[in-house]
Design a protein around this motif. Structure first.
Motif, PDB file in Angstrom:
ATOM      1  N   THR A  92       0.751  -1.287   0.109  1.00 21.44           N
ATOM      2  CA  THR A  92      -0.048   0.282   0.041  1.00 21.44           C
ATOM      3  C   THR A  92       0.993   0.920  -0.200  1.00 21.44           C
ATOM      4  OG1 THR A  92      -1.957  -0.609   1.046  1.00 21.44           O
ATOM      5  CG2 THR A  92      -1.351   1.046   1.253  1.00 21.44           C
ATOM      6  N   TRP A  93       0.546   2.467  -1.119  1.00 21.60           N
ATOM      7  CA  TRP A  93       1.637   3.578  -0.828  1.00 21.60           C
ATOM      8  C   TRP A  93       0.876   4.211   0.165  1.00 21.60           C
ATOM      9  CZ3 TRP A  93       3.352   5.453  -6.413  1.00 21.60           C
ATOM     10  CH2 TRP A  93       4.095   6.431  -6.405  1.00 21.60           C
ATOM     11  N   ILE A  94       1.696   5.133   0.583  1.00 26.75           N
ATOM     12  CA  ILE A  94       0.644   5.876   1.025  1.00 26.75           C
ATOM     13  C   ILE A  94       1.395   7.304   0.809  1.00 26.75           C
ATOM     14  CG2 ILE A  94      -0.329   7.375   3.258  1.00 26.75           C
ATOM     15  CD1 ILE A  94      -0.363   4.216   4.673  1.00 26.75           C
ATOM     16  N   HIS A  95       1.174   8.538   0.871  1.00 27.59           N
ATOM     17  CA  HIS A  95       1.909   9.712  -0.061  1.00 27.59           C
ATOM     18  C   HIS A  95       1.519  10.813   0.886  1.00 27.59           C
ATOM     19  CE1 HIS A  95       3.936  12.546  -1.306  1.00 27.59           C
ATOM     20  NE2 HIS A  95       3.216  13.455  -2.250  1.00 27.59           N
ATOM     21  N   ALA A  96       2.756  11.100   1.386  1.00 26.81           N
ATOM     22  CA  ALA A  96       1.925  12.194   2.470  1.00 26.81           C
ATOM     23  C   ALA A  96       3.868  13.678   2.424  1.00 26.81           C
ATOM     24  CB  ALA A  96       2.269  11.879   3.779  1.00 26.81           C
ATOM     25  N   VAL A  97       2.862  14.779   2.285  1.00 24.76           N
ATOM     26  CA  VAL A  97       3.931  15.924   2.229  1.00 24.76           C
ATOM     27  C   VAL A  97       5.382  16.630   2.687  1.00 24.76           C
ATOM     28  CG1 VAL A  97       3.826  18.621   1.769  1.00 24.76           C
ATOM     29  CG2 VAL A  97       2.421  16.663   0.582  1.00 24.76           C
ATOM     30  N   VAL A 101       4.592   1.109   1.050  1.00 23.74           N
ATOM     31  CA  VAL A 101       5.898   2.394   1.316  1.00 23.74           C
ATOM     32  C   VAL A 101       5.174   3.691   1.556  1.00 23.74           C
ATOM     33  CG1 VAL A 101       6.598   3.659  -0.352  1.00 23.74           C
ATOM     34  CG2 VAL A 101       6.580   0.754  -0.462  1.00 23.74           C
ATOM     35  N   LEU A 102       6.075   4.628   2.704  1.00 21.52           N
ATOM     36  CA  LEU A 102       5.483   5.817   2.274  1.00 21.52           C
ATOM     37  C   LEU A 102       6.477   6.604   1.996  1.00 21.52           C
ATOM     38  CD1 LEU A 102       4.009   8.763   4.472  1.00 21.52           C
ATOM     39  CD2 LEU A 102       4.908   7.737   5.970  1.00 21.52           C
ATOM     40  N   THR A 103       5.617   7.646   1.244  1.00 25.82           N
ATOM     41  CA  THR A 103       6.943   8.634   0.527  1.00 25.82           C
ATOM     42  C   THR A 103       6.425  10.281   0.656  1.00 25.82           C
ATOM     43  OG1 THR A 103       5.036   9.029  -1.400  1.00 25.82           O
ATOM     44  CG2 THR A 103       6.816   7.146  -1.438  1.00 25.82           C
ATOM     45  N   THR A 104       7.003  11.294   1.168  1.00 27.58           N
ATOM     46  CA  THR A 104       7.162  12.028   1.122  1.00 27.58           C
ATOM     47  C   THR A 104       8.386  13.233   0.481  1.00 27.58           C
ATOM     48  OG1 THR A 104       9.386  12.801   2.921  1.00 27.58           O
ATOM     49  CG2 THR A 104       7.443  11.323   4.100  1.00 27.58           C
ATOM     50  N   THR A 105       7.440  14.480   0.717  1.00 27.11           N
ATOM     51  CA  THR A 105       8.319  15.662  -0.084  1.00 27.11           C
ATOM     52  C   THR A 105       9.269  15.586   0.424  1.00 27.11           C
ATOM     53  OG1 THR A 105       6.213  15.939  -1.103  1.00 27.11           O
ATOM     54  CG2 THR A 105       7.667  17.657  -1.845  1.00 27.11           C
ATOM     55  N   THR A 106       9.445  16.592   2.097  1.00 28.90           N
ATOM     56  CA  THR A 106      10.109  17.213   2.139  1.00 28.90           C
ATOM     57  C   THR A 106      11.116  16.605   3.118  1.00 28.90           C
ATOM     58  OG1 THR A 106       8.852  17.340   3.819  1.00 28.90           O
ATOM     59  CG2 THR A 106       8.431  18.657   2.748  1.00 28.90           C
ATOM     60  N   TYR A 124      11.086   9.136  -1.075  1.00 29.34           N
ATOM     61  CA  TYR A 124      10.741  10.686  -1.691  1.00 29.34           C
ATOM     62  C   TYR A 124       9.917  10.142  -2.597  1.00 29.34           C
ATOM     63  CZ  TYR A 124      13.911  13.111   1.222  1.00 29.34           C
ATOM     64  OH  TYR A 124      14.905  13.969   2.275  1.00 29.34           O
ATOM     65  N   ALA A 125       9.139  11.220  -2.360  1.00 29.66           N
ATOM     66  CA  ALA A 125       8.275  10.907  -3.466  1.00 29.66           C
ATOM     67  C   ALA A 125       8.881  11.621  -5.183  1.00 29.66           C
ATOM     68  CB  ALA A 125       6.993  12.253  -3.234  1.00 29.66           C
ATOM     69  N   PRO A 126       8.112  10.915  -5.719  1.00 33.40           N
ATOM     70  CA  PRO A 126       8.454  10.988  -7.036  1.00 33.40           C
ATOM     71  C   PRO A 126       7.950  12.579  -7.981  1.00 33.40           C
ATOM     72  CG  PRO A 126       6.978   9.281  -7.237  1.00 33.40           C
ATOM     73  CD  PRO A 126       7.194   9.541  -5.675  1.00 33.40           C
ATOM     74  N   LEU A 127       8.721  12.966  -8.380  1.00 33.21           N
ATOM     75  CA  LEU A 127       7.922  14.256  -9.598  1.00 33.21           C
ATOM     76  C   LEU A 127       6.492  14.354 -10.452  1.00 33.21           C
ATOM     77  CD1 LEU A 127      10.482  16.011 -10.257  1.00 33.21           C
ATOM     78  CD2 LEU A 127       9.925  16.792  -8.148  1.00 33.21           C
ATOM     79  N   ASP A 128       5.910  14.730 -10.453  1.00 30.61           N
ATOM     80  CA  ASP A 128       4.710  14.591 -11.166  1.00 30.61           C
ATOM     81  C   ASP A 128       4.984  14.632 -12.548  1.00 30.61           C
ATOM     82  OD1 ASP A 128       1.815  13.135 -10.839  1.00 30.61           O
ATOM     83  OD2 ASP A 128       1.679  15.103 -11.860  1.00 30.61           O
TER      84      ASP A 128
END
Length: 436
Positions: free
Chosen positions: A56-61, A86-91, A110-114
């Motif tokens: 389960t991919w969870i994305h949080a900034v 998998v937890l992705t973050t931006t900062t 780290y979150a991939p760029l869109d």
């Protein structure tokens, strides 16, 4: 067509924002580490680690969203013991907190760029069976790629600030098809439903479950560091003025308040927790200018004199410190706009004060003020006066704290309700389509 235009304009937008992005990278540090992950490039080690997991991919900034993601993931794991995330973050701050707090069954990236080639690379490596976006992270290429691979998408703790709503309405022709592709939208309150419907979400997608950001522990948390500090560094009877998640300019205001109140309350102590820890040196320099003795959380111990101020110079530890406070000022509300989350201080049963700029928590701030659960100030002088009254009157402090707890009571167990709804809708194994 709109997505084609978006992808054609995306490189131009990157060039426009690149200078500020590089400046932030230089100022905060840490952005260069694992930078390839932002472009969808992963090491062979990561590829081996993620292969065959179908997580389960969870994305949080950032930090606030990561806290929500971790709460929700724990509740999902309680319902499904073999869950992998998998937890992705931006900062970088969000990434640091996630790495420090993530359990063994959760990987942090780290979150991939869109941008469509970046997003496709990321999907090939992560290969999720379910995607959970936290608060407002609905990105066109991410949603399109998930739809192409028939991967369900959940928007959890969906947030729609007045500014975002105005922007979405202006580009409704673009956002409506994106929101319509969401499989589940979990809202903090039923009152938000019509706003989301007007932007494209359908009634069958929408469920009001409460705000996970306001779903805090029943018992106040006291971290080990805070406990040691209270026992060894200062007299436990000293009243404490606490500035939580402060932004530039607010530390100086709190120092002014502290200095104005010290003649009447000579034992008063000040704790400052800057929202961005890289500003600690700047805040420390300001304290020296005012002839105040300060220490950092990471450098306590072996003091010959009791200090005047403590600086919290770590990320993600704030909830464990609120319990030592007498009064809490909520940052980003007086010299900056948006406000920070007051619920962790409220959960610690502390009276809270904030400035006029609580836009990110406008509904909650209004309820707190109306319900007698918080004090709002417009300037330095009002902050001094309200702080003085609270320091003099323990009964008023207790009343404010009790009223605030009643305001947030409806949001208890929001994470559990959200997890149950996700499990109910997506509990069966999802057949992931592996596309080139």
């Amino acid at each position: 067509m709109t997505r084609l235009i978006y992808n054609l304009l995306w490189p131009l937008g990157l060039l426009l924002f690149l200078p500020s992005y590089l400046a932030k990278m230089f100022r905060r540090g840490g952005y260069r580490k694992d930078f390839g992950q932002r472009l969808g490039f992963y090491s062979s080690e990561w590829r081996r680690r993620l292969h065959g997991k179908s997580p389960t991919w969870i994305h949080a900034v950032s930090v606030g969203e990561v806290v929500i993601a971790l709460k929700l993931a724990e509740q999902l794991r309680a319902l499904r013991s073999n869950l992998k995330c998998v937890l992705t973050t931006t900062t970088t701050t969000g990434h640091a907190l996630a790495q420090k707090s993530a359990p063994g069954w959760m990987d942090v990236l780290y979150a991939p760029l869109d941008f469509w080639p970046v997003m496709r690379r990321a999907f090939r490596v992560i290969a999720p069976q379910l995607i959970i976006l936290i608060e407002a992270e609905v990105w066109p290429n991410l949603v399109a790629e998930a739809t192409r691979r028939k991967i369900p998408i959940v928007l959890a703790n969906a947030r729609l600030s007045p500014r975002s709503e105005r922007r979405f309405r202006r580009f409704k022709f673009f956002v409506r098809p994106i929101f319509r592709r969401l499989d589940l939208v979990c809202l903090p309150t039923a009152e938000d439903a019509e706003r989301w419907k007007s932007l494209g979400a359908t009634a069958s997608q929408i469920h009001a479950v409460g705000n996970i950001k306001y779903d805090v522990c029943e018992q106040p948390i006291l971290s080990d560091a805070a406990q040691r500090f209270r026992e060894t560094e200062i007299n436990a009877t000293r009243p404490i003025l606490f500035g939580g998640s402060t932004h530039r300019g607010e530390e100086q205001i709190l120092v002014d308040v502290f200095c104005a109140l010290r003649p009447e309350f000579p034992n008063l102590f000040l704790i400052l927790a800057p929202r961005h820890v890289e500003r600690t040196n700047e805040v420390e320099a300001e304290l020296r200018k005012r002839d105040l003795r300060s220490i950092r959380q990471t450098a306590t111990g072996n003091r010959t004199q009791e200090p005047d101020c403590l600086l919290i110079d770590t990320t993600g530890d704030l909830p464990g410190w609120y319990n030592v406070a007498t009064i809490v000022f909520i940052g980003k509300s007086l010299t900056a706009h948006g406000g920070q989350n007051p619920v962790e201080a409220i959960s610690a049963r502390k009276p809270v004060i904030f400035g006029p700029h609580m836009e990110n928590f406008a509904s909650l701030a209004k309820q707190l003020i109306t319900g007698g659960g918080a004090l709002s100030v417009q300037n330095l002088q009002e902050l001094i006066e309200h702080s003085r009254r609270l320091l003099r009157d323990p009964a008023q402090r207790e009343e404010l704290a009790a009223n605030a707890l009643r305001v947030i009571q409806p949001h208890r167990k929001s994470a559990a309700r959200t997890a149950e709804l996700i499990e109910k809708n997506f509990s069966k194994p999802v057949a992931v389509t592996f596309c080139a």
